[in-house]
Structures are given as structure tokens and as C-alpha cells.
Design an enzyme around this catalytic site. Structure first.
Site, mmCIF file in Angstrom:
data_model
loop_
_atom_site.group_PDB
_atom_site.id
_atom_site.type_symbol
_atom_site.label_atom_id
_atom_site.label_comp_id
_atom_site.label_asym_id
_atom_site.label_seq_id
_atom_site.Cartn_x
_atom_site.Cartn_y
_atom_site.Cartn_z
ATOM 1 N N THR A 125 -3.818 1.273 -2.958
ATOM 2 C CA THR A 125 -3.239 -0.060 -2.781
ATOM 3 C C THR A 125 -3.563 -1.007 -3.925
ATOM 4 O O THR A 125 -4.570 -0.839 -4.617
ATOM 5 C CB THR A 125 -3.757 -0.674 -1.464
ATOM 6 N N THR A 173 0.848 -1.196 0.000
ATOM 7 C CA THR A 173 0.000 0.000 0.000
ATOM 8 C C THR A 173 0.881 1.242 0.000
ATOM 9 O O THR A 173 2.053 1.184 0.340
ATOM 10 C CB THR A 173 -0.927 -0.023 1.231
ATOM 11 N N ASP A 184 -8.895 -9.609 1.125
ATOM 12 C CA ASP A 184 -9.155 -8.825 2.331
ATOM 13 C C ASP A 184 -10.471 -9.223 2.982
ATOM 14 O O ASP A 184 -10.810 -8.711 4.050
ATOM 15 C CB ASP A 184 -9.178 -7.328 2.006
ATOM 16 N N GLY A 221 0.653 -0.433 5.246
ATOM 17 C CA GLY A 221 1.008 -1.401 6.265
ATOM 18 C C GLY A 221 -0.028 -2.439 6.621
ATOM 19 O O GLY A 221 0.059 -3.048 7.684
ATOM 20 N N GLY A 222 -1.046 -2.673 5.781
ATOM 21 C CA GLY A 222 -2.033 -3.693 6.093
ATOM 22 C C GLY A 222 -2.743 -3.391 7.392
ATOM 23 O O GLY A 222 -3.025 -2.227 7.717
ATOM 24 N N SER A 243 -11.267 -2.566 4.988
ATOM 25 C CA SER A 243 -9.931 -2.023 4.764
ATOM 26 C C SER A 243 -9.398 -1.411 6.047
ATOM 27 O O SER A 243 -10.154 -0.843 6.839
ATOM 28 C CB SER A 243 -9.970 -0.956 3.669
ATOM 29 N N SER A 244 -8.089 -1.518 6.242
ATOM 30 C CA SER A 244 -7.428 -0.838 7.357
ATOM 31 C C SER A 244 -6.953 0.565 6.968
ATOM 32 O O SER A 244 -6.405 1.279 7.812
ATOM 33 C CB SER A 244 -6.234 -1.664 7.846
#
Length: 577
Positions: free
Chosen positions: A405, A387, A427, A474-475, A452-453
Site C-alpha cells: 500500500t 492498497t 493510519d 480496502g482500508g 494496519s488492517s
């Protein structure tokens, strides 16, 4: 034309948002200053492409298109035209915030069990992310097209020239890109990554090697002329569908899915924190998690401590675990799941959850029961770290904060017309229900957007003026990276560049991971005494970019773990009142 690279502090004033909770403490009045154009991005070539647009009189929206087009070329491991994004837009004239959701969408033929094997068990993760069925309908381009149509000043077809020329002429492979090529290319069974980065005579391209992408040059030229139709309709769309269906685990995308994609405009999710109003993206993004984490730490004495105090890091770790327990259980696409956003941020709920922070770390906290919640199944979602985040401000006070991303490093590993396709559908939770038959909030469904983060964030003053922006790659660790950076910058009063450079610590469930070698031995010992034995792991892949106003001035920073830069054009500054 003089351009300045950070670290530095530059003078800036931006407008704010009109609606602010009355409970927010009043901050000192802003003084009249001047605003230059600025771009913070993960690669200097991308920042320069955005700055070139600003110098031509473009807005932040115009420049964002140019930055993304270049990032897709020079940082293809992280984002690109085949992926998705969330974009927070601040209008410097109206002081209005708009959240643009360009998240990928599951195709109409997707099923809840598409990531289960014939034995009914979840697929092996690496196999799933590299399969054809991992790719969702890409949304970043059509979302950027909408933002630019509503807030741009230059013609759309004038925003891709730098990316097109660079792709045709070639560019030098950066050290980070070279490292990821070496690490991931052998793992990609599709062969596209190996072919693209192959070196004449054998091996893969290394740092400083020259890379040309004529297919990308041709496509962005077509994108400039045709708009998002060039991606989502016609020959390119047909190649995307064909590419995802050629696999032992074929995808479900159709031409109709691609043509039907529409971005969504959502209301920002805002809450008071310290002297600011922090505005984040609502579900299916995880802004509610970031706000919960900040509100939990606000009920501790973390602000009275500092980066060398192990108790400060202990408080951050325990608050993070509580937040992740709630986020992982409840957040999903609000069109498909009831997300108890108000309940998660209610003061009485925050107070009850903060009481779980004891003297030492215990077993992983279980999800709470906020008002308005149902009882979804436990979540099994995994999120890798491919991302990028960037921020753009223009001379009229408009600001873009965008996280973008392709999901994993190089996405699914499949390339079409010079860009990589996302693997965003992984995801979703691979297990759609638990043994009791309860559905997971983030289970797969046709037309659904995966959780999503990503949290592209904008901070406002109590009277609605722009106060800062931040976000990260960073997920699932994005929430920890951004919160740590805000706490370091605001609570510990560190300059933004120093705040972003603070060690990362990601506490989720039973895992305590981070940049062990960057913490002082006394901090590590203090954490161990409190039940936290920090292990190497998540932490090295953050990509935080941020700016923050301090007494009418804004200092900006880029994550030193990547190859970012802050580029400022003081000559473009205009006075604002």
C-alpha cells in the site's frame, strides 16, 4: 508457452506448516498432484511480469519483486516503491511460514500531537493526508529485498527488466486508473498528480491513453543495480526528505530515518477454523481481528445458510461489529502497546462476545475486556483504501501472499523519481489520548509502526500442508472483505470466483454499508426487519484475491471490482509427493 487466465480451476499441491493445533478437525488426505506456477495480481501487466520470472526459474519471492515493481508503475493509486507491505511466505520444502513486516515507520522526530492543530483538535483529515508529515519511512522495498535474499533463486538485478522497459516505452492507462485520476487529481494540491497525468492540450489521461514514466524507468534501473540503498540512501532519499518538508505542515523525515529502516520477521498468528488452520499477520497488522471474526461466526449457524438468506448476512454484520469494537480499541504496534492477542482469541472470550448477537441489531457494541488487556483510549483512526493484494506460487510449492500500500489513492500525492510517496502516518490515531489522559493503542510515537488492517492470509491443512491464500485491499474494510470471501467459499461452498463476487457488507459501529444494489431485495428487506438498513458506502473498493484447495485441486479468483487476473503456466507444473 501457453498461459491461461481465470476464471478456471487448476491442479496444484503445495507443502504445509509443521506446527498445527491439535484441536483442528482432521481433513481428507491430499492426493499427489502437480503444481504450476501462478500469479494473481490486480493488473495483467503485473501478473505477466511475475510469470516471466517464474518461467525463468525464479521462485515466488523473485516473482513478487517483479510484480511489485510493475504494480508501482501501472497501479500507482494503490501501492508502490514509496509504500509499505506485509508479506506472508510459505516455504514449500520446510513447510515453514514467515511473516515479513515491511510496514512504514514514524520518524525519530515524530510527536504524539503531530496531527493536532494549534487549537488542540485533530487536523482536518484531507489536509493531514496530503501534508508532508503524513509520510512514513517506506518499507516495502527493503522488506522485499530481505525476502528475496532469503528465498530467491535469481539475481536481484534481473527482476526489474519488465518494469523498466514498460516505464520507458509506455503503457495504456486502464479504466480504473483513469477513473481515479479524474476523481483525485484535482484534489491533490501538491501538483504532482496533475502534472504526471496531464494530457497534451488540457485535461487528464483517460482509458487507453498512453503513459510513459522515464523517471521511474531510470529509478528501477538504479534499484536493480544498488538494491534498497537506491531508495533509502543517497540522492533519492534526499529528494524524499526535501519533498516531505516543503509544505505548510512539513514532515519530520530525515536521511537517518530512511537509512535506519529495517523490516521485521514475525511469527504468524494461527488459529483453527472449520477444517483449516488460518494464519494471519500479528500486530501491528489486524490478523487477530480476522481470526476473531471467523471464530465468532463459527459459533452461529451461518454455515447452514447461504448467500440468499438475510439471517446469514445479519449474523455476519453483527459479528463484524463486535470484532471491530475490539480491534479498534486494542490493536497497535506491539513494541509500544500491550495487545491482548491471546485474550481476544480465547474460547471463553469468544463465547461471551458471541452471546451479544441477538435477534435484532442494537446500539454499537462496546469493546470487551479480554484477559491481559489494559484500558486504552477509544480509537479515532481512519483508513482509506489505496492498497493492493497479490499472490504468487512457484513450482516448488513456495507461496507469497502480500498486501502492499501507499495508503490513500496516490498516497500523499507527492512524487519522487517517478513514484508516489505514502501517507501512512495518518493510519495513526490523530487523538493520542482521551479526556481521562489514557493513551490510544495506536497513538503516534517515534519509531512506531501504525496499525494496519492488512491481513495477507495463508490457510493450512491440519497436517501442515498449504490449503489456500487470500487477502484484500480496502482500508479498515479489508477484514470484512476477506472474512466474507472465506465464509462464502468455505461455509457456503461457492467457487472462489463466485465467493469474491458476493456483495460486500461492512458493519462497523453504527454504520452498515455495502453494495446495496447487488443484494437481492428479499435480503435487504430481511436485514431491515432485523434492524439493519444497509446504505451505499464501503464495498466498491475491495480488491480480494484468493486461492483455495478443494480435494487436491485449487480454484482461484480475483475481485471483479478491479482489473485483476489469475495467470497460470501449466507447462511449468512439476509432480510433488
Amino acid at each position: 508457452m501457453r498461459l491461461t487466465y481465470l476464471p478456471l480451476t487448476f491442479t496444484l499441491l503445495l507443502g504445509g506448516c509443521a506446527t498445527v493445533p491439535a484441536s483442528v478437525p482432521r481433513a481428507p488426505a491430499q492426493v499427489t498432484v502437480t503444481q504450476p506456477g501462478f500469479v494473481i495480481a490486480a493488473n495483467p501487466l503485473a501478473a505477466e511480469a511475475g510469470m516471466a520470472v517464474l518461467r525463468r526459474g525464479g521462485t515466488a519471492a523473485d516473482a513478487a519483486v517483479a510484480v511489485q515493481a510493475m504494480l508501482g508503475l501501472v497501479e500507482p493509486q494503490s501501492s508502490g516503491l514509496g509504500g509499505g507491505a506485509f508479506l506472508h511466505y510459505y516455504d514449500g520444502t520446510t513447510r515453514k511460514l514467515t511473516l515479513y513486516d515491511g510496514r512504514e515507520v514514524a520518524p525519530a522526530q515524530a510527536t504524539a500531537t503531530m496531527f493536532l492543530g494549534l487549537d488542540g483538535k485533530p487536523l482536518e483529515y484531507q489536509r493531514a493526508i496530503q501534508s508532508g508529515r503524513s509520510t512514513g519511512v517506506p518499507g516495502a522495498v527493503r522488506m522485499l529485498e530481505l525476502v528475496q535474499r532469503e528465498h530467491g533463486a535469481l539475481p536481484w538485478n534481473s527482476l526489474f527488466g519488465d518494469a523498466e522497459r514498460t516505464a520507458a516505452a509506455g503503457f495504456r492507462v486502464s479504466p480504473r486508473l483513469a477513473r481515479l485520476i479524474a476523481a483525485y487529481a484535482p484534489q491533490m494540491p501538491s501538483g504532482d498528480v496533475q502534472r504526471y497525468f496531464a494530457k497534451a492540450g488540457g485535461g487528464y489521461l483517460g482509458p487507453g491513453d498512453f503513459l510513459r514514466n522515464p523517471a521511474y524507468a531510470a529509478f528501477v534501473g538504479k534499484l536493480a543495480a544498488q538494491g534498497s540503498r537506491a531508495l533509502l540512501e543517497g540522492e533519492t532519499a534526499a529528494r524524499i526528505v526535501e519533498r516531505t518538508r516543503k509544505d505548510a505542515l512539513p514532515g519530520h523525515l530525515t536521511m537517518a530515518d530512511l537509512a535506519a529502516y529495517r523490516p521485521i520477521k514475525r511469527e504468524s498468528l494461527c488459529a483453527p477454523w472449520r477444517t483449516y488452520v488460518v494464519c494471519t499477520p500479528p500486530p501491528p497488522a489486524s490478523g487477530v481481528g480476522l481470526l476473531e471474526l471467523l471464530k465468532l461466526t463459527e459459533r452461529t449457524d451461518i454455515a447452514a445458510r447461504g448467500p440468499n438468506d438475510p439471517q446469514a448476512w445479519y449474523l455476519f454484520a453483527e459479528a463484524s461489529r463486535i470484532m471491530y469494537a475490539d480491534r479498534d480499541r486494542y490493536v497497535g504496534d506491539p513494541a509500544f502497546a500491550d495487545v491482548p492477542v491471546a485474550g481476544l482469541l480465547a474460547p471463553d472470550y469468544i463465547a461471551r462476545r458471541a452471546q451479544l448477537i441477538g435477534a435484532t441489531a442494537g446500539p454499537p457494541p462496546v469493546p470487551g475486556v479480554p484477559a491481559g488487556s489494559v484500558t486504552p483510549a477509544p480509537d479515532r483512526t481512519r483508513e482509506p483504501a489505496g492498497t493492493s493484494h497479490f499472490i504468487v506460487g512457484d513450482a516448488n510449492g513456495n507461496v507469497v501472499s502480500i498486501t502492499t500500500t501507499v495508503e490513500s489513492i496516490f498516497g500523499s500525492g507527492r512524487m519522487v523519481d517517478g513514484f508516489f510517496l505514502n501517507n501512512q502516518l495518518t493510519d495513526f490515531s490523530f487523538s493520542p489520548v482521551d479526556p481521562q489522559g489514557r493513551p490510544a493503542a495506536n497513538a503516534v510515537a517515534p519509531g512506531k509502526r501504525p496499525r494496519s488492517s492488512m491481513v495477507p492470509t495463508i490457510l493450512l491443512t491440519p497436517d501442515g500442508r498449504f490449503a489456500g491464500a487470500i487477502g484484500s485491499a480496502g482500508g479498515n474494510a479489508i477484514l470484512a472483505y476477506v472474512a466474507k470471501s472465506l465464509i462464502a467459499a468455505v461455509d457456503w461452498n461457492l467457487p472462489m470466483q463466485q465467493a469474491l463476487a458476493q456483495p460486500n457488507l461492512v458493519a462497523r459501529g453504527a454504520a452498515f454499508q455495502g453494495e446495496v444494489t447487488k443484494f437481492a431485495p428479499s435480503v435487504l428487506a430481511g436485514l431491515r426487519a432485523r434492524g439493519i438498513d444497509l446504505q451505499p458506502g464501503q464495498g466498491e473498493d475491495s480488491g480480494v484475491h484468493g486461492v483455495l484447495i478443494r480435494n487436491g485441486r485449487v480454484d482461484g479468483g480475483f475481485d471483479p471490482r478491479r482489473e485483476g487476473v489469475v495467470l497460470v503456466d501449466p507447462s511449468g507444473a512439476r509432480p510433488r509427493r
